[in-house]
Write a protein that holds these residues in place. Structure first.
Motif, PDB file in Angstrom:
ATOM      1  N   ALA A   1       0.909  -1.023   0.094  1.00 20.70           N
ATOM      2  CA  ALA A   1       0.131  -0.053   0.019  1.00 20.70           C
ATOM      3  C   ALA A   1       0.945   1.240   0.036  1.00 20.70           C
ATOM      4  CB  ALA A   1      -0.962  -0.013   1.293  1.00 20.70           C
ATOM      5  N   ASN A   2       2.168   1.234   0.547  1.00 17.37           N
ATOM      6  CA  ASN A   2       3.217   2.559   0.443  1.00 17.37           C
ATOM      7  C   ASN A   2       3.348   2.721  -1.138  1.00 17.37           C
ATOM      8  OD1 ASN A   2       3.070   2.255   3.143  1.00 17.37           O
ATOM      9  ND2 ASN A   2       4.892   1.288   3.367  1.00 17.37           N
ATOM     10  N   LEU A   3       3.619   1.750  -1.938  1.00 15.46           N
ATOM     11  CA  LEU A   3       4.030   1.945  -3.145  1.00 15.46           C
ATOM     12  C   LEU A   3       3.260   3.175  -3.733  1.00 15.46           C
ATOM     13  CD1 LEU A   3       4.745  -1.800  -4.601  1.00 15.46           C
ATOM     14  CD2 LEU A   3       6.245   0.065  -3.639  1.00 15.46           C
ATOM     15  N   GLY A   4       4.116   4.265  -4.613  1.00 19.21           N
ATOM     16  CA  GLY A   4       3.420   5.180  -5.191  1.00 19.21           C
ATOM     17  C   GLY A   4       3.217   6.437  -4.418  1.00 19.21           C
ATOM     18  N   LYS A   5       3.082   6.188  -3.104  1.00 16.37           N
ATOM     19  CA  LYS A   5       2.611   7.161  -2.168  1.00 16.37           C
ATOM     20  C   LYS A   5       3.745   8.168  -2.072  1.00 16.37           C
ATOM     21  CE  LYS A   5      -1.458   5.632  -0.790  1.00 16.37           C
ATOM     22  NZ  LYS A   5      -2.624   6.219  -1.016  1.00 16.37           N
ATOM     23  N   PRO A   6       3.301   9.601  -1.581  1.00 14.09           N
ATOM     24  CA  PRO A   6       4.258  10.506  -1.494  1.00 14.09           C
ATOM     25  C   PRO A   6       5.189  10.342   0.100  1.00 14.09           C
ATOM     26  CG  PRO A   6       2.467  11.463  -0.861  1.00 14.09           C
ATOM     27  CD  PRO A   6       2.000  10.254  -1.714  1.00 14.09           C
ATOM     28  N   LEU A   7       6.265  10.710   0.448  1.00 11.34           N
ATOM     29  CA  LEU A   7       7.072  10.719   1.468  1.00 11.34           C
ATOM     30  C   LEU A   7       6.192  11.345   2.532  1.00 11.34           C
ATOM     31  CD1 LEU A   7       9.722   9.330   2.702  1.00 11.34           C
ATOM     32  CD2 LEU A   7      10.752  11.784   2.521  1.00 11.34           C
ATOM     33  N   ALA A   8       6.264  10.816   3.842  1.00 13.29           N
ATOM     34  CA  ALA A   8       5.670  11.607   4.967  1.00 13.29           C
ATOM     35  C   ALA A   8       6.288  12.716   5.430  1.00 13.29           C
ATOM     36  CB  ALA A   8       5.186  10.776   6.121  1.00 13.29           C
ATOM     37  N   ASN A   9       5.731  13.530   6.014  1.00 12.92           N
ATOM     38  CA  ASN A   9       6.489  14.779   6.630  1.00 12.92           C
ATOM     39  C   ASN A   9       7.547  15.555   5.799  1.00 12.92           C
ATOM     40  OD1 ASN A   9       5.309  14.177   9.331  1.00 12.92           O
ATOM     41  ND2 ASN A   9       6.890  12.227   9.201  1.00 12.92           N
ATOM     42  N   ILE A  10       6.771  15.986   4.583  1.00 19.28           N
ATOM     43  CA  ILE A  10       7.669  16.633   3.776  1.00 19.28           C
ATOM     44  C   ILE A  10       6.728  17.690   3.000  1.00 19.28           C
ATOM     45  CG2 ILE A  10       7.312  14.872   1.854  1.00 19.28           C
ATOM     46  CD1 ILE A  10      10.062  15.865   0.502  1.00 19.28           C
ATOM     47  N   ALA A  11       7.116  18.931   2.929  1.00 17.02           N
ATOM     48  CA  ALA A  11       6.407  20.001   2.332  1.00 17.02           C
ATOM     49  C   ALA A  11       6.804  20.118   0.843  1.00 17.02           C
ATOM     50  CB  ALA A  11       6.225  21.275   3.130  1.00 17.02           C
ATOM     51  N   GLU A  12       6.198  19.603   0.294  1.00 17.29           N
ATOM     52  CA  GLU A  12       6.623  19.624  -1.366  1.00 17.29           C
ATOM     53  C   GLU A  12       6.795  20.854  -1.773  1.00 17.29           C
ATOM     54  OE1 GLU A  12       4.318  16.544  -3.652  1.00 17.29           O
ATOM     55  OE2 GLU A  12       5.489  15.062  -2.783  1.00 17.29           O
ATOM     56  N   LYS A  13       6.278  22.047  -1.356  1.00 11.52           N
ATOM     57  CA  LYS A  13       6.253  23.429  -1.893  1.00 11.52           C
ATOM     58  C   LYS A  13       6.556  24.149  -0.731  1.00 11.52           C
ATOM     59  CE  LYS A  13       2.816  22.470  -5.516  1.00 11.52           C
ATOM     60  NZ  LYS A  13       1.468  23.154  -5.970  1.00 11.52           N
TER      61      LYS A  13
END
Length: 765
Positions: A654-666
Motif C-alpha cells: 500500500a505504500n508504493l506510489g505514495k508520497p514521503l511523509a512529513n515533507i512540504a513539497e512546496k
C-alpha cells in the motif's frame, strides 16, 4: 586568478567547550581581556578610522568593497551582508560560487534583522525544511527534516558533529550553513537530506563591544565583546540571558542563559592556538500542541492559546558545556595543518504531556482527554578529534588543492527514563491518578503524578573513525573538477535495564542483552564546474551518504526512530545518492548571489520495521536561491523549492506510489530590508510552507496539515552613531499555523507561536 600560483590562507574554525572549573577559568580570562589598555584601544580606533576601501580577493568576487566593520561576519560581503561568500568549513576550499552543491548560508546580520534567537526560529523559515516532532521514540528538542529526511543527528558546530539531542541558541553564531543533499564525504554518517553547520563567532583584529536589550514577548540581553590583548592574543566573549513567553500560547515559556568565550593565541609565526568554551542552559515548558480530531480530519477546533501541559509538573531542561582546542600550523606557504579536539557534555531532561486525540464521537463541550506523558533524562558525553592537512600544488598549468584528514570520536549516552507516581490499582494503589482535561477549556493547574524514580536505564557507547581525501582541480580558467572519498567505521553497543513497575531503580526485573553493530561504509562526491564568466558557474555533481542502524542515539532500541535492536543489527546501511545540476551567479556588481538547481535523491535499504529494510524512495526537485543587495539600499535573501516524492519500494504494497511523509513539497521564503534613509530602514519576510502529509514512511494516514503563510515585519532607527532601535513583529497577521504532526493515525499537531512583538535597543560601546 584561477591558475595562478598563490599561497593558502586558510584559517581554522574555533569552537565550543566544558566543566565548572573551565567555566571559572574562562570567566577570569575574559574579565582580564575586557580591561584593554587605553593606548591599545586608541590605536585600534585609529586603525579603524584610517581603514581604506579594499579589493576583495575571493575568487568570483572582485568588486571594490569597503572594509568590513569590526564585529561583522568575516565571510560576508561587507557591502551586502546578506550575501555570504565563503563557507567556514575548511573542507570547502572554494568560494560558494564554485562549490558543486546547494548550500544556503544565513549570516548573523540577516538573523539579527529577522529577530532570530534560536536555531529552530531560523530553520522554520527555510525552504525545503520541515519541522519534526518530539515523540516517544526520539528525544524532545531540535528536530528538522531537510528535503524530507530527518537531520536531528546531522547538526554540526564548526564542522564537528554537535553531540546529543538538545535545543540550540544562535547568540554565539556567526552564520548557519545548510548543506542540501547527501553530504557524507564532508560530514560522515547520515546527512541524507543535508546537514546544518553552526559557525561560532571568533576573535577579530579590532576592539569592539556591542550590547542588545530586547523587551516584549521575548525578554533577552546579549553582549558581544572583542579585545585585542596584545599582538599575540585576541579574546572574544558572547553572553546571553533570556526570559520569554511563547506568544499566543497559554503557560508556555522559555528561559536560559549562555556564555561563549574564545581566545586566539599566535604561538609563533607558523602556529596559532585557539580555545573555545561554550556554555548553555535552557528551561522551557514543553508543548506538543493540539489534539487531532478524526471526525473532521483536522486539528481540534479549539482556541490557539489552548495548551495541555501540567503547570508545576511538566518541564524541559537542556544544557551544554563544550570545550574545543584548535591548532593551526603553517608547514609552508602552500600547506597547512588544522587539528581540532573537542570534549563536552550535553543534557536533555523532560516531562512532556501529549495532548492525545478527540474522542471518536467528535468534539463537544464535555469532551476530555486523559493526560499521558513522555519522559527522558539524557546525558551525552563526547570526545573527538578532527585533523586535516590542506596542500596546494601545481602540475604544469593545473592547480590542485588537496584536503586529507581523519576524524575520531567517542560518545557515551545514558538515559535514565524517569518513572511517574501514577495510580494503578494493582501495582501502585497509593499513586496519583493521571489528570483528565477538558479539550475546549483545559485546567492546566491540576494535581498530576510526579517523578518517583527511574523506570529504565539505557546506555550507548559509540566509536566512529573516519578518513577522507578530496581534491579540487582547476584545469584552466573555465573548468574545475572536484572529487572526494570518505570511509567511516561505526561501532556501537546498546544495552538497557528495566526496573520494577512504579518503583525506583532499586529492583531490576529486566536486562536486555547488549546489542552491537560494527560496520564500515564508503561514500563519495564528484563534481564538475564550468565558469562561462568569472562571476558565474554551471555545475553537475553526484554525491552519496549512508545511514546505519543505531545512528540516532536518542532512538535507543526503536528502529522506527533510528535506534538499534537485535533484529536490525545484521542490516546493511541505508544508501543515499543525489544527482544535482545547477548554476550560481554573482550579479549587481558582485553584491547579489543567485542560484538554481535541479536534483534527484534516491534512498534504498530503508529500514521500515524490525524485519524489513526494503524501503526505497525517490525525490525530484528544483531549488532557487538569492542573497545580497539588489541595489545599494535594498537587501534580499530567500529561496523557493518544489519537490515531488514517491515511495518506489516497500515491504508494504500500500505504500508504493505514495508520497514521503512529513515533507512540504512546496516551500518558499523571502526576507527584505530597505534603507529608506541613513537612519531609517524597514523590512520583513514572507514564508510559505506547503501542506504536509502524516505517516511513518509513506504519507498513508490520510492526515494532512494545511499550507501556511507567515508575514514578519521589522523597522530600524539609528538614534546616533552608537545606538539603534529595532522593532520586530513575527507572524504579524497572527495566523494560527500548524507546523508539524505526529506520525500516527491519531496524531497531535505542533502549533507555531502567534504574533510575537519585540523592541530591541543596541549600543556599541
Amino acid at each position: 586568478m584561477s591558475c595562478q600560483k598563490k599561497p593558502l590562507a586558510i584559517r581554522s574554525s574555533v569552537n565550543r567547550a566544558e566543566s565548572p572549573a573551565i567555566a571559572l577559568a574562562s570567566a577570569a580570562f575574559v574579565m582580564m581581556a575586557s580591561i584593554a589598555s587605553p593606548s591599545q584601544a586608541a590605536d585600534d580606533t585609529k586603525k579603524t578610522k584610517d581603514a581604506k576601501a579594499d579589493v576583495t580577493q575571493l575568487e568570483g568576487v572582485t568588486a571594490e568593497a569597503k572594509q568590513a566593520a569590526p564585529g561583522s561576519n568575516p565571510n560576508a560581503d561587507p557591502e551586502a551582508p546578506y550575501k555570504v561568500d565563503k563557507s567556514a568549513n575548511t573542507k570547502f576550499t572554494e568560494p560558494l560560487l564554485n562549490v558543486s552543491k546547494t548550500i544556503t548560508v544565513v549570516g548573523k546580520e540577516q538573523m539579527e534583522d529577522a529577530g532570530v534567537m534560536a536555531l529552530k526560529d531560523l530553520m522554520r523559515t527555510q525552504p525545503s525544511v520541515t519541522m519534526g516532532t518530539g515523540e516517544g521514540g526520539n528525544a524532545e528538542g531540535d528536530r528538522f527534516l531537510i528535503r524530507g529526511f530527518d537531520t536531528r543527528n546531522d547538526i554540526f558546530v564548526d564542522g564537528m558533529r554537535d553531540p546529543g539531542s538538545t535545543t540550540r541558541d544562535v547568540f554565539a553564531s556567526e552564520q548557519i550553513e545548510i548543506a542540501k543533499g547527501p553530504s557524507s564525504t564532508f560530514a560522515g554518517r547520515g546527512t541524507t537530506g543535508g546537514a546544518v553547520n553552526s559557525v561560532s563567532k571568533k576573535p577579530q583584529d579590532a576592539n569592539f563591544a556591542r550590547g542588545t536589550l530586547t523587551v516584549g514577548d521575548d525578554n533577552r540581553a546579549t553582549l558581544d565583546a572583542n579585545r585585542v590583548v596584545n599582538d599575540k592574543v585576541k579574546v572574544r566573549s558572547n553572553l546571553m540571558i533570556q526570559d520569554s513567553e511563547i506568544a499566543g500560547r497559554d503557560h508556555l515559556y522559555k528561559k536560559g542563559h549562555g556564555a561563549a568565550i574564545a581566545a586566539d593565541i599566535a604561538a609563533s609565526e607558523k602556529m596559532d592556538v585557539s580555545l573555545d568554551y561554550y556554555h548553555l542552559r535552557n528551561e522551557a515548558m514543553p508543548d506538543r500542541g493540539h489534539p487531532w480530531d478524526r471526525t473532521t480530519g483536522a486539528p481540534a477546533a479549539v482556541d490557539r492559546s489552548n495548551s495541555y501541559v501540567i503547570v508545576g509538573r511538566d518541564f524541559h531542561d537542556t544544557g551544554a558545556d563544550i570545550l574545543t582546542g584548535t591548532v593551526d600550523y603553517k608547514v609552508s606557504p602552500n600547506t597547512t595543518i588544522n587539528s581540532k579536539t573537542r570534549v563536552g557534555e550535553t543534557t536533555n531532561k523532560y516531562i512532556v504531556s501529549k495532548p492525545g486525540s478527540v474522542p471518536a464521537t467528535g468534539l463537544t463541550a464535555t469532551s476530555t482527554i486523559t493526560n499521558s506523558t513522555n519522559t527522558a533524562d539524557f546525558t551525552n558525553t563526547f570526545t573527538g578529534n578532527s585533523t586535516q592537512i590542506t596542500h596546494e600544488f601545481h602540475k604544469g598549468d593545473v592547480e590542485h588543492t588537496v584536503v586529507a584528514g581523519f576524524e575520531v570520536s567517542k560518545e557515551k549516552i545514558k538515559n535514565d527514563v524517569p518513572s511517574l507516581n501514577t495510580f494503578n490499582a494493582t501495582t501502585n494503589p497509593t499513586g496519583v491518578p493521571a489528570p483528565v482535561l477538558n479539550i475546549i477549556n483545559p485546567n492546566n493547574n491540576v494535581a498530576a503524578p510526579g517523578i518517583n524514580g527511574v523506570s529504565r536505564t539505557s546506555n550507548i557507547n559509540a566509536d566512529v573513525n573516519s578518513v577522507y581525501v578530496m581534491d579540487t582541480v582547476k584545469l584552466n580558467p573555465k573548468w574545475e573538477v572536484f572529487g572526494g572519498i570518505r570511509h567511516d567505521t561505526f561501532d556501537i553497543t546498546s544495552e538497557s535495564l528495566t526496573y520494577g513497575a512504579g518503583t525506583t531503580s532499586g529492583a531490576v526485573n529486566g536486562v536486555a542483552p547488549p546489542v552491537k553493530y560494527n560496520e564500515g561504509f564508503t561514500n563519495g562526491h564528484a563534481g564538475v564546474v564550468y565558469k562561462p564568466k568569472e562571476n558565474g558557474s554551471v555545475y553537475a555533481s553526484v554525491s552519496t551518504s549512508s545511514n546505519v542502524p543505531g545512528e540516532m542515539y536518542d532512538g535507543v532500541g526503536d528502529v522506527a526512530y533510528g535506534g538499534l535492536n537485535a533484529s536490525v543489527a545484521a542490516f546493511e546501511p541505508e544508501r543515499n545518492k543525489s544527482v544535482e545540476l545547477g548554476t550560481k551567479w554573482n550579479l549587481a556588481n558582485d553584491n547579489l548571489a543567485v542560484s538554481a538547481a535541479v536534483f534527484q535523491l534516491d534512498k534504498s535499504n530503508k529500514i521500515e520495521s524490525n524485519t524489513s529494510n526494503q524501503g526505497e524512495v525517490r525525490i525530484k526537485g528544483v531549488e532557487l536561491g538569492v542573497s545580497g543587495n539588489v541595489t545599494e539600499k535594498l537587501s534580499l535573501a530567500g529561496g523557493a523549492v518544489y519537490m515531488d516524492s514517491e515511495i518506489t519500494g516497500s515491504a508494504t504494497p500500500a505504500n508504493l506510489g505514495k508520497p514521503l511523509a512529513n515533507i512540504a513539497e512546496k516551500s518558499a521564503s523571502v526576507q527584505t530590508k530597505y534603507q529608506i534613509t541613513p537612519k531609517i530602514a524597514v523590512g520583513g519576510s514572507v514564508i510559505h510552507t506547503g501542506e504536509v502529509g502524516g505517516g511513518a514512511f509513506a504519507a498513508t494516514t490520510g492526515n494532512t496539515i494545511k499550507a501556511s503563510n507567515r508575514l514578519d515585519l521589522m523597522g530600524e532607527y539609528k538614534i546616533n552613531n552608537k545606538m539603534s532601535a529595532q522593532l520586530n513583529m513575527k507572524n504579524a497577521t497572527d495566523e494560527t499555523i500548524y507546523e508539524a504532526l505526529y506520525r500516527s493515525g491519531a496524531p497531535f499537531t505542533y502549533v507555531a507561536p502567534g504574533r510575537t512583538t519585540n523592541l530591541s535597543l543596541t549600543y556599541d560601546f
